[in-house]
Design a protein around this motif. Structure first.
Motif, PDB file in Angstrom:
ATOM      1  N   PHE A  44       0.839  -1.197   0.000  1.00 55.18           N
ATOM      2  CA  PHE A  44       0.000   0.000   0.000  1.00 55.18           C
ATOM      3  C   PHE A  44       0.879   1.254   0.000  1.00 55.18           C
ATOM      4  O   PHE A  44       1.917   1.306   0.676  1.00 55.18           O
ATOM      5  N   TYR A  45       0.440   2.248  -0.776  1.00 58.52           N
ATOM      6  CA  TYR A  45       1.156   3.512  -0.890  1.00 58.52           C
ATOM      7  C   TYR A  45       0.178   4.677  -0.689  1.00 58.52           C
ATOM      8  O   TYR A  45      -1.010   4.553  -0.999  1.00 58.52           O
ATOM      9  N   ARG A  46       0.716   5.778  -0.195  1.00 52.88           N
ATOM     10  CA  ARG A  46      -0.104   6.987  -0.040  1.00 52.88           C
ATOM     11  C   ARG A  46       0.539   8.118  -0.823  1.00 52.88           C
ATOM     12  O   ARG A  46       1.722   8.438  -0.638  1.00 52.88           O
ATOM     13  N   GLU A  47      -0.266   8.741  -1.684  1.00 51.84           N
ATOM     14  CA  GLU A  47       0.228   9.864  -2.489  1.00 51.84           C
ATOM     15  C   GLU A  47      -0.093  11.199  -1.817  1.00 51.84           C
ATOM     16  O   GLU A  47      -1.010  11.298  -0.994  1.00 51.84           O
ATOM     17  N   ILE A  48       0.657  12.211  -2.215  1.00 47.63           N
ATOM     18  CA  ILE A  48       0.355  13.574  -1.788  1.00 47.63           C
ATOM     19  C   ILE A  48      -0.257  14.345  -2.954  1.00 47.63           C
ATOM     20  O   ILE A  48      -0.122  13.979  -4.115  1.00 47.63           O
ATOM     21  N   GLY A  49      -0.948  15.420  -2.619  1.00 44.21           N
ATOM     22  CA  GLY A  49      -1.414  16.385  -3.596  1.00 44.21           C
ATOM     23  C   GLY A  49      -1.087  17.777  -3.069  1.00 44.21           C
ATOM     24  O   GLY A  49      -0.799  17.944  -1.882  1.00 44.21           O
ATOM     25  N   VAL A  50      -1.111  18.764  -3.949  1.00 47.91           N
ATOM     26  CA  VAL A  50      -0.815  20.142  -3.545  1.00 47.91           C
ATOM     27  C   VAL A  50      -1.971  21.032  -3.983  1.00 47.91           C
ATOM     28  O   VAL A  50      -2.314  21.073  -5.172  1.00 47.91           O
ATOM     29  N   ILE A  57      -0.322  21.021   1.381  1.00 55.02           N
ATOM     30  CA  ILE A  57      -0.312  19.620   0.938  1.00 55.02           C
ATOM     31  C   ILE A  57      -1.474  18.853   1.558  1.00 55.02           C
ATOM     32  O   ILE A  57      -1.855  19.105   2.700  1.00 55.02           O
ATOM     33  N   PHE A  58      -2.050  17.929   0.805  1.00 50.87           N
ATOM     34  CA  PHE A  58      -3.043  17.023   1.373  1.00 50.87           C
ATOM     35  C   PHE A  58      -2.623  15.592   1.071  1.00 50.87           C
ATOM     36  O   PHE A  58      -1.842  15.332   0.152  1.00 50.87           O
ATOM     37  N   HIS A  59      -3.136  14.662   1.863  1.00 51.24           N
ATOM     38  CA  HIS A  59      -2.772  13.252   1.758  1.00 51.24           C
ATOM     39  C   HIS A  59      -3.931  12.443   1.183  1.00 51.24           C
ATOM     40  O   HIS A  59      -5.057  12.563   1.658  1.00 51.24           O
ATOM     41  N   HIS A  77      10.544  13.674  -0.698  1.00 52.06           N
ATOM     42  CA  HIS A  77      11.655  14.156   0.120  1.00 52.06           C
ATOM     43  C   HIS A  77      11.061  14.945   1.288  1.00 52.06           C
ATOM     44  O   HIS A  77      10.192  15.808   1.080  1.00 52.06           O
ATOM     45  N   PRO A  78      11.472  14.683   2.526  1.00 46.19           N
ATOM     46  CA  PRO A  78      10.796  15.289   3.691  1.00 46.19           C
ATOM     47  C   PRO A  78      11.028  16.780   3.892  1.00 46.19           C
ATOM     48  O   PRO A  78      10.396  17.380   4.750  1.00 46.19           O
ATOM     49  N   GLU A 101       7.139  11.961   5.044  1.00 36.02           N
ATOM     50  CA  GLU A 101       8.135  10.911   4.849  1.00 36.02           C
ATOM     51  C   GLU A 101       7.426   9.572   4.688  1.00 36.02           C
ATOM     52  O   GLU A 101       6.537   9.221   5.460  1.00 36.02           O
ATOM     53  N   GLY A 102       7.803   8.826   3.661  1.00 36.48           N
ATOM     54  CA  GLY A 102       7.160   7.550   3.379  1.00 36.48           C
ATOM     55  C   GLY A 102       6.020   7.663   2.386  1.00 36.48           C
ATOM     56  O   GLY A 102       5.481   6.648   1.937  1.00 36.48           O
ATOM     57  N   PHE A 103       5.625   8.897   2.047  1.00 32.38           N
ATOM     58  CA  PHE A 103       4.596   9.114   1.037  1.00 32.38           C
ATOM     59  C   PHE A 103       5.241   9.111  -0.353  1.00 32.38           C
ATOM     60  O   PHE A 103       6.471   9.195  -0.489  1.00 32.38           O
ATOM     61  N   ILE A 104       4.399   9.027  -1.380  1.00 30.69           N
ATOM     62  CA  ILE A 104       4.880   9.083  -2.757  1.00 30.69           C
ATOM     63  C   ILE A 104       4.190  10.217  -3.497  1.00 30.69           C
ATOM     64  O   ILE A 104       3.174  10.735  -3.053  1.00 30.69           O
TER      65      ILE A 104
END
Length: 338
Positions: A44-50, A57-59, A77-78, A101-104
């Motif tokens: 499982f992966y979690r992406e970010i959006g802007v 940023i939102f998750h 990159h954190p 950190e750990g998000f994609i």
């Protein structure tokens, strides 16, 4: 092009700094960081959006690697400056933190870190949230409207920004961070006051809370009336193309939801359609999507969108009417009145 000296220094400046500000290309003081993700189908992966307009940023919700398909994704990159290339022209820029950190992120969210000790990312973000920064982001986003205005990464790299020395960048960013923190506290306080006011109004208009006259006696019982019996919708119109009178024009987006604040008005000479006409003291109410609670009581005469009712009381005062349209009871019945 190398570093260029400029006299474009601020009028207001911290006294300990006097060195000239320097104009430099983006790619001379930040570099892109890119760490591709080797996607595992069952992980499982979690992406970010802007968000646009500097809203941060939102998750996104977790998804499996399999659902990502052939999508190119990269580890976040954190501590980086990140831009949404689709809406960069709308100032969709932000800073990542340890929280991410750990998000994609997809290839639509390039990330940048400083080169050496040339730039402070907090200062860079503040720069791109200014009018000049918005102009440069638009300049680097050729094309038409919306999704066609993608930020060109080569164009972005060649943008020229005026920078002070690193120490001054940090001082400015820290100072403005304190100001922003105080503004956030005031905004929260304002929201709490609006909520308190709205709660009191509901009690007053439901008659849960009643007042006495100055002599201590009670006021008469309230009377039930049809809305149309005590309020009428003003039907005065103005054809902007045929009018010599220059009036301020209020559109639906001029009104802030739930507060009654007028955010902006427009010059009627730039409008082309037939508008409603209002007087000072009239009550304006947005009839399109009334749940947005867009209302205002102007202190001037002007024109307004056909999506806005102009209301005038016949059996009640204008100020009472202004508060009436803010009540839950009015919200409940307004859809039948549209």
């Amino acid at each position: 092009m190398g570093v260029v000296k400029t006299k474009n220094v601020p009028v207001l400046r911290f006294s300990e700094f006097s060195d000239p500000w320097m104009m430099d290309r983006i790619d001379n003081f930040v570099k892109r960081v890119s760490n591709p993700v080797t996607v595992e189908p069952n992980t499982f992966y979690r992406e970010i959006g802007v968000r646009s307009h500097g809203k941060g940023i939102f998750h996104k919700e977790p998804v499996t690697g399999k659902s990502l398909g052939n999508k190119r994704v990269f580890w976040v990159h954190p501590k980086a400056f990140v831009v949404n290339i689709v809406f960069g022209w709308e100032q969709a820029v932000a800073l990542t933190t340890a929280t991410e950190e750990g998000f994609i992120a997809s290839h639509r969210f390039p990330m940048f870190v400083p080169i050496g000790k040339k730039s402070d990312l907090d200062f860079l973000l503040l720069f791109f949230l200014r009018k000049r920064g918005k102009y440069l982001l638009e300049l680097a986003s050729p094309g038409g409207a919306g999704r066609n205005k993608t930020l060109g990464q080569s164009e972005f790299a060649q943008l020229e920004v005026t920078l002070p020395a690193l120490a001054e960048q940090k001082k400015i960013a820290a100072f403005l961070a304190v100001v922003e923190k105080k503004l956030d506290a005031l905004r929260r306080q304002g929201e709490q006051l609006h909520a308190y006011k709205r709660g009191v109004m509901q009690k007053i208009f439901s008659q849960e809370l009643r007042f006495n006259a100055d002599d201590g006696s009670g006021f008469p019982d309230w009377e039930e009336h049809e809305f149309e019996q005590i309020v009428f919708r003003v039907a005065d119109k103005i054809d902007i193309n045929k009018s010599d009178v220059l009036l301020p024009c209020i559109e639906l987006d001029s009104l802030e939801s739930g507060t009654g604040r007028l955010l902006t008005s427009y010059d009627c000479s730039t409008q082309v359609s037939i508008k409603g006409k209002f007087k000072a003291g009239d009550v304006l109410f947005g009839k399109l999507r009334p749940y947005l609670r867009k209302y205002h009581q102007p202190s001037f005469q002007g024109a307004c969108s056909s999506e806005i009712w102009v209301l005038r009381g016949t059996g009640i005062t204008q100020k009472f009417l202004y508060y009436l349209v803010q009540t839950n009871r009015f919200d409940g019945g307004v859809n039948q009145f549209v």
